[in-house]
Write an enzyme that holds these catalytic residues in place. Structure first.
Site: not given
Length: 390
Positions: A81, A103, A370
């Site tokens: 991210k 969010e 990830s």
């Protein structure tokens, strides 16, 4: 950009902000200084490049192909991210915005957003479903430690979809000074394009690293898909390589035919939500259904528009893994390689284990790991008891 999918289906009050964002990003995308600073921060702040690791014990136990892990879990903040957040915070500063909202589901995007806001001295509010806050409490505490205001959302299923709804409402009422730092490859244009651009570093590195190690390209790529940003980041640099097969792994929850899953491509149909046209879980009247996954980051009833396009074109194949399979893969990786994967990534590992068994020992599969899984320990430890109460 994504064929019949994507677009910008937004309230009239937000269209000027979306248009402003698109124009600013189009200019930044052509600016060498923007990308120079982006790459420098990825190196010096995020710690890129992330390693490509041959998981020898996982490979041996799969009985087939070699499994390589792209270690996005080793990035600063513990997931992919941060790649997107670095790019978007630079854009927010370029636009002169003074406040950031976001969010989050599993909390990794929230932590990454809070981190870059601390780095650039910008206040931020992060919307998170109450249910996700309870199952991802360590990330809630990390966000607060970093200076973010975490705003609980009790509406609907109190998960990612509802957090996104509240973030959009905030943006409508503070549009002049607020930047919405969206975390996945969905939402109105230009967000899917931006997220794809910022996450491509994953695949570019993996391609270069694999070629350096082997002199060839991998046979297959595997990544989990919720909104789909980590999969897009891995896949895009390989799209022109027809020999490389690509597999996106949706959350099958308690089974694809149980009605309790998040497999929007395999069990949904095209519709419009959160500013874009893509595949969503819907009832016969077009109402959005509640998704389910043991993984908070995959617990969303839709998919990014690029994945909808790839699904219909057939360039990417989409499979799934259940809650049970993901939790088993979480333990498998932890005990065999000493790597605790995020539950999101564990879905990809579960699928890759099955895939590798069908391939020869000379074949190779890259799995995008990830994120890291310390945030999921309480969920995994309580999984058996939780399922017994269903």
């Amino acid at each position: 950009m994504f064929g019949a999918f994507g677009g910008a289906y937004m309230p009239e009050t937000l269209m000027p902000a979306v248009a402003e964002l698109a124009a600013c990003y189009a200019e930044a995308r052509r600016a060498p200084d923007f990308w120079h600073e982006y790459r420098q921060l990825l190196q010096d702040y995020v710690g890129r490049p992330s390693p490509l690791f041959l998981a020898r014990r996982l490979s041996a136990e799969s009985g087939g192909a070699r499994i390589f892990l792209k270690r996005e879990d080793l990035n600063h903040t513990g997931a992919h991210k941060i790649n997107n957040c670095i790019g978007q915070i630079l854009l927010a500063r370029r636009m002169g915005k003074r406040r950031v909202i976001a969010e989050t589901g599993a909390g990794q995007h929230g932590v990454a957003t809070a981190s870059v806001c601390a780095l650039f001295g910008m206040p931020c509010s992060i919307y998170m479903g109450r249910r996700d806050m309870e199952r991802q409490l360590p990330n809630v505490k990390r966000m607060e430690l970093l200076g973010a205001r975490v705003r609980p959302v009790d509406a609907g299923s109190a998960t990612l979809k509802d957090a996104m709804n509240e973030a959009l409402r905030d943006w409508i009422t503070h549009v002049e000074d607020t930047y919405y730092l969206l975390g996945t490859g969905a939402g109105p244009h230009p967000y899917p394009q931006m997220v794809c651009d910022f996450q491509q570093v994953i695949g570019r590195e993996a391609r270069e690293q694999f070629l350096h190690l082997t002199g060839t390209l991998p046979d297959a790529l595997v990544a989990c898909v919720g909104g789909g940003s980590n999969a897009a980041g891995l896949f895009i640099p390989f799209l022109a390589d027809s020999s490389v097969k690509m597999y996106g792994v949706e959350a099958a929850g308690r089974g694809l035919d149980s009605g309790e899953h998040a497999a929007s491509l395999q069990r949904g149909r095209p519709g419009v939500l959160h500013g874009n046209r893509t595949y969503f879980l819907q009832d016969d009247d077009g109402q959005i259904l509640t998704a389910h996954s043991v993984s908070a980051g995959l617990d969303y009833p839709g998919i990014g528009p690029l994945h909808a396009q790839w699904f219909e074109s057939g360039r990417v194949s989409y499979g799934s893994a259940t809650d049970d399979e993901a939790v088993a893969a979480y333990h498998w990786s932890s005990r065999r390689e000493g790597i605790v994967p995020a539950l999101e990534s564990a879905h990809a590992l579960a699928f890759a284990r099955r895939l590798a068994a069908t391939l020869s020992p000379e074949a190779s599969v890259i799995v995008n790991l990830s994120g890291r899984g310390d945030k999921d320990m309480e969920t995994v430890l309580g999984f058996g008891a939780m399922e017994g109460k269903q």
